[in-house]
Write an enzyme that holds these catalytic residues in place. Sequence first.
Site, mmCIF file in Angstrom:
data_model
loop_
_atom_site.group_PDB
_atom_site.id
_atom_site.type_symbol
_atom_site.label_atom_id
_atom_site.label_comp_id
_atom_site.label_asym_id
_atom_site.label_seq_id
_atom_site.Cartn_x
_atom_site.Cartn_y
_atom_site.Cartn_z
ATOM 1 N N VAL A 73 0.883 -1.168 0.000
ATOM 2 C CA VAL A 73 0.000 0.000 0.000
ATOM 3 C C VAL A 73 0.915 1.210 0.000
ATOM 4 O O VAL A 73 1.762 1.355 0.891
ATOM 5 C CB VAL A 73 -0.920 0.021 1.243
ATOM 6 C CG1 VAL A 73 -1.742 1.306 1.280
ATOM 7 C CG2 VAL A 73 -1.814 -1.207 1.268
ATOM 8 N N HIS A 74 0.788 2.068 -1.021
ATOM 9 C CA HIS A 74 1.644 3.250 -1.138
ATOM 10 C C HIS A 74 0.750 4.488 -1.039
ATOM 11 O O HIS A 74 -0.079 4.729 -1.912
ATOM 12 C CB HIS A 74 2.399 3.223 -2.472
ATOM 13 C CG HIS A 74 3.624 4.069 -2.464
ATOM 14 N ND1 HIS A 74 3.567 5.450 -2.542
ATOM 15 C CD2 HIS A 74 4.930 3.749 -2.355
ATOM 16 C CE1 HIS A 74 4.803 5.922 -2.500
ATOM 17 N NE2 HIS A 74 5.656 4.915 -2.383
ATOM 18 N N LEU A 75 0.918 5.264 0.011
ATOM 19 C CA LEU A 75 0.064 6.425 0.277
ATOM 20 C C LEU A 75 0.582 7.646 -0.468
ATOM 21 O O LEU A 75 1.490 8.334 -0.013
ATOM 22 C CB LEU A 75 -0.001 6.686 1.782
ATOM 23 C CG LEU A 75 -0.513 5.497 2.612
ATOM 24 C CD1 LEU A 75 -0.357 5.779 4.099
ATOM 25 C CD2 LEU A 75 -1.950 5.178 2.268
ATOM 26 N N GLY A 76 0.007 7.886 -1.654
ATOM 27 C CA GLY A 76 0.404 9.024 -2.468
ATOM 28 C C GLY A 76 1.606 8.722 -3.335
ATOM 29 O O GLY A 76 2.291 7.721 -3.151
ATOM 30 N N PRO A 121 -1.906 3.586 -4.624
ATOM 31 C CA PRO A 121 -1.775 2.306 -5.329
ATOM 32 C C PRO A 121 -1.680 1.146 -4.336
ATOM 33 O O PRO A 121 -1.050 1.271 -3.280
ATOM 34 C CB PRO A 121 -0.466 2.445 -6.113
ATOM 35 C CG PRO A 121 -0.160 3.916 -6.117
ATOM 36 C CD PRO A 121 -0.758 4.448 -4.844
#
Length: 156
Positions: A73-76, A121
């Site tokens: 999980v990639h925050l931004g 994403p």
Amino acid sequence: MSTTPVHAPVPGRAVALRDVPDPVFSQGMVGYGAAVDPPREVIDAVAPVSGRLLKLMPHAYIIMTSENVGVLVHLGLDTVTLKGAGFSAHVAEGDTVTAGQTVITYDVPAVVAAGLDPIVPVVVMDEREPGNVVVGDAVATGAEIASGSALFTANK
């Protein structure tokens, strides 16, 4: 073959991975999956699967399921440049988490104010076969999705 349901870690509009404005994600270089464009407010990013927190950075995390499926999980986008500003972790690397458990509080307005894209994403790490990831209806239609709702299914 194992089938792993992967849930949305944040609420927002479901987005096909090919539409993420970053070639590392849109071209599947990291793996395949989907993304969520979050609301412009402070939100909790939750675990999309149950498993062990393999890697925890301020802006991203990887959970390894019991079936050895690694979900990133990639925050931004490019949020590593913020050096942790706008992110507050609630768990530690190595912890066991359950799907839906809060991992990081994500200050979306702070990311937007820094001029960065807040899209999230979610990909299966090192998945080289796009056909092994089956997106849910929300992704296929670009619909709003609730945190914890089905985002895609990973088949290994």
